[in-house]
Design a protein around this motif. Structure first.
Motif, PDB file in Angstrom:
ATOM      1  N   VAL A 121       0.844  -1.201   0.000  1.00 25.34           N
ATOM      2  CA  VAL A 121       0.000   0.000   0.000  1.00 25.34           C
ATOM      3  C   VAL A 121       0.878   1.248   0.000  1.00 25.34           C
ATOM      4  O   VAL A 121       0.648   2.185  -0.778  1.00 25.34           O
ATOM      5  CB  VAL A 121      -0.929   0.015   1.230  1.00 25.34           C
ATOM      6  CG1 VAL A 121      -1.649   1.360   1.331  1.00 25.34           C
ATOM      7  CG2 VAL A 121      -1.953  -1.110   1.145  1.00 25.34           C
ATOM      8  N   ALA A 122       1.882   1.280   0.874  1.00 27.98           N
ATOM      9  CA  ALA A 122       2.731   2.464   0.994  1.00 27.98           C
ATOM     10  C   ALA A 122       3.501   2.738  -0.294  1.00 27.98           C
ATOM     11  O   ALA A 122       3.673   3.900  -0.689  1.00 27.98           O
ATOM     12  CB  ALA A 122       3.700   2.295   2.160  1.00 27.98           C
ATOM     13  N   LEU A 123       3.965   1.684  -0.965  1.00 28.72           N
ATOM     14  CA  LEU A 123       4.714   1.869  -2.207  1.00 28.72           C
ATOM     15  C   LEU A 123       3.793   2.201  -3.377  1.00 28.72           C
ATOM     16  O   LEU A 123       4.149   2.997  -4.250  1.00 28.72           O
ATOM     17  CB  LEU A 123       5.532   0.620  -2.516  1.00 28.72           C
ATOM     18  CG  LEU A 123       6.677   0.326  -1.540  1.00 28.72           C
ATOM     19  CD1 LEU A 123       7.280  -1.045  -1.821  1.00 28.72           C
ATOM     20  CD2 LEU A 123       7.760   1.401  -1.609  1.00 28.72           C
ATOM     21  N   ASP A 124       2.591   1.602  -3.393  1.00 31.54           N
ATOM     22  CA  ASP A 124       1.635   1.877  -4.473  1.00 31.54           C
ATOM     23  C   ASP A 124       0.993   3.258  -4.336  1.00 31.54           C
ATOM     24  O   ASP A 124       0.784   3.957  -5.325  1.00 31.54           O
ATOM     25  CB  ASP A 124       0.513   0.828  -4.466  1.00 31.54           C
ATOM     26  CG  ASP A 124       0.949  -0.500  -5.055  1.00 31.54           C
ATOM     27  OD1 ASP A 124       2.037  -0.553  -5.655  1.00 31.54           O
ATOM     28  OD2 ASP A 124       0.209  -1.483  -4.912  1.00 31.54           O
ATOM     29  N   SER A 125       0.653   3.621  -3.101  1.00 36.81           N
ATOM     30  CA  SER A 125      -0.109   4.854  -2.850  1.00 36.81           C
ATOM     31  C   SER A 125       0.520   5.622  -1.689  1.00 36.81           C
ATOM     32  O   SER A 125      -0.079   5.765  -0.622  1.00 36.81           O
ATOM     33  CB  SER A 125      -1.569   4.513  -2.539  1.00 36.81           C
ATOM     34  OG  SER A 125      -2.135   3.713  -3.545  1.00 36.81           O
ATOM     35  N   PRO A 126       1.732   6.130  -1.863  1.00 34.00           N
ATOM     36  CA  PRO A 126       2.432   6.782  -0.747  1.00 34.00           C
ATOM     37  C   PRO A 126       1.697   7.982  -0.178  1.00 34.00           C
ATOM     38  O   PRO A 126       1.844   8.290   1.015  1.00 34.00           O
ATOM     39  CB  PRO A 126       3.778   7.181  -1.358  1.00 34.00           C
ATOM     40  CG  PRO A 126       3.556   7.199  -2.831  1.00 34.00           C
ATOM     41  CD  PRO A 126       2.540   6.149  -3.099  1.00 34.00           C
ATOM     42  N   ASP A 127       0.882   8.643  -0.981  1.00 28.85           N
ATOM     43  CA  ASP A 127       0.169   9.819  -0.492  1.00 28.85           C
ATOM     44  C   ASP A 127      -0.914   9.464   0.520  1.00 28.85           C
ATOM     45  O   ASP A 127      -1.391  10.337   1.250  1.00 28.85           O
ATOM     46  CB  ASP A 127      -0.461  10.588  -1.651  1.00 28.85           C
ATOM     47  CG  ASP A 127       0.579  11.242  -2.555  1.00 28.85           C
ATOM     48  OD1 ASP A 127       1.729  11.403  -2.091  1.00 28.85           O
ATOM     49  OD2 ASP A 127       0.255  11.565  -3.707  1.00 28.85           O
ATOM     50  N   LEU A 128      -1.315   8.200   0.560  1.00 34.68           N
ATOM     51  CA  LEU A 128      -2.346   7.784   1.503  1.00 34.68           C
ATOM     52  C   LEU A 128      -1.785   7.465   2.883  1.00 34.68           C
ATOM     53  O   LEU A 128      -2.535   7.353   3.845  1.00 34.68           O
ATOM     54  CB  LEU A 128      -3.077   6.540   0.980  1.00 34.68           C
ATOM     55  CG  LEU A 128      -3.978   6.713  -0.251  1.00 34.68           C
ATOM     56  CD1 LEU A 128      -4.592   5.374  -0.623  1.00 34.68           C
ATOM     57  CD2 LEU A 128      -5.065   7.737   0.024  1.00 34.68           C
ATOM     58  N   VAL A 129      -0.487   7.274   2.971  1.00 37.82           N
ATOM     59  CA  VAL A 129       0.121   6.754   4.190  1.00 37.82           C
ATOM     60  C   VAL A 129       1.031   7.798   4.814  1.00 37.82           C
ATOM     61  O   VAL A 129       1.965   8.285   4.176  1.00 37.82           O
ATOM     62  CB  VAL A 129       0.926   5.470   3.885  1.00 37.82           C
ATOM     63  CG1 VAL A 129       1.533   4.891   5.161  1.00 37.82           C
ATOM     64  CG2 VAL A 129       0.038   4.445   3.195  1.00 37.82           C
TER      65      VAL A 129
END
Length: 296
Positions: A121-129
């Motif tokens: 999740v962090a690598l795919d969507s860093p802006d969410l984390v």
């Protein structure tokens, strides 16, 4: 719920940016969840999303989540991943689709800002984390440290024999243990697996609430990490890899890979094996509270 076998091959946390409400429910995404801590308006910091491990469920993380919600004054969401707990069943089971489920959950909950599902999740969507805490796992391909297929076959035999007592299920599972390697760990592993047993309302026999055929066919996927190229993606947010001193999942040899994917990562050691949350919850709580007090 992390032990030297398989669970924390998926165990990880996502720290989102904003909040949500405080009831237990199933969303349209069919990820069942529960939330602890203050109401949205009273929470002082961004919430935490706590993900369980293979064959685990949100129930495994209730106690530590309550403690973190209290200490950090944040909302803590515990979630059942697909094919686990009370969430939906699907024939597709790998870290990529599980990460997509978590991203959808974060978006549906308006959380804004999960080891491998959360790392993905962090690598795919860093802006969410806004911060990440993988528990005794590293972003590398690594074979599961047991013949886990034997346990799956034992669980399938339990269903086939239509047992009506958990003690009978435990006796069957004992026959599938790697006794030489897991002599001291065998009992807690069996107890953990058997938490998935539920009683069928039709005939009162014991069945597993997880789809054994799907999980069994996906065992190799649980050893992989979706990203192979260290330059393909990076997460630059604050990251804390918590590892057990008696575990072998986050060895010193994995540190370069950790730093390549997560340049701002720190490593904290807890005196424990792979099940560090259950083996030494106080030490785990202390390192996480210290880290998250400085996180966004």
């Amino acid at each position: 719920m992390s032990f030297t076998l398989f669970p924390s091959r998926m165990a990880r946390w996502v720290i989102p940016n904003v909040r949500s409400f405080s009831t237990s429910r199933v969303l349209r995404s069919d990820l069942s969840f529960q939330v602890f801590g203050p109401e949205k308006e009273e929470a002082s910091r961004s919430p935490i999303v706590f993900l369980h491990g293979l064959f685990g469920s949100k129930q495994n993380n209730r106690s530590i989540s309550k403690a973190l919600a209290r200490d950090l004054k944040r909302q803590v969401f515990i979630v059942d991943l697909r094919n686990h707990g009370q969430s939906f069943h699907s024939k597709e089971h790998n870290y990529t689709v599980m990460a997509e489920d978590v991203v959808k959950f974060i978006q549906q909950q308006s959380l804004g800002k999960g080891a491998k599902a959360a790392m993905t999740v962090a690598l795919d969507s860093p802006d969410l984390v806004s911060a990440l805490v993988p528990v005794d796992n590293a972003p590398v391909n690594a074979a599961l440290k047991s013949d886990f297929g034997k346990y799956v076959r034992g669980m399938q035999r339990i269903e086939a024999e239509n047992v009506t007592k958990q003690s009978d299920a435990d006796k069957i599972l004992q026959e599938y243990e790697e006794k030489e390697f897991f002599f001291q760990q065998a009992l807690p592993i069996r107890q953990f697996l058997l938490t998935n047993l539920v009683r069928s309302p039709e005939d009162q026999t014991m069945k597993f609430r997880v789809p054994l055929s799907v999980i069994g066919a996906s065992i190799n996927n649980m050893a992989d990490f979706p990203y192979r190229d260290h330059g393909a993606a990076q997460y630059h947010g604050p990251t804390l890899f918590v590892r057990g001193t008696r575990s072998r999942y986050v060895s010193d040899e994995t540190i370069p890979a950790i730093k390549n994917f997560f340049p701002n990562a720190e490593v904290a050691d807890v005196e424990a094996g792979h099940w560090l949350i259950s083996e030494n919850p106080e030490a785990f709580r202390q390192v996480v509270v210290k880290f998250l007090k400085d996180a966004p």
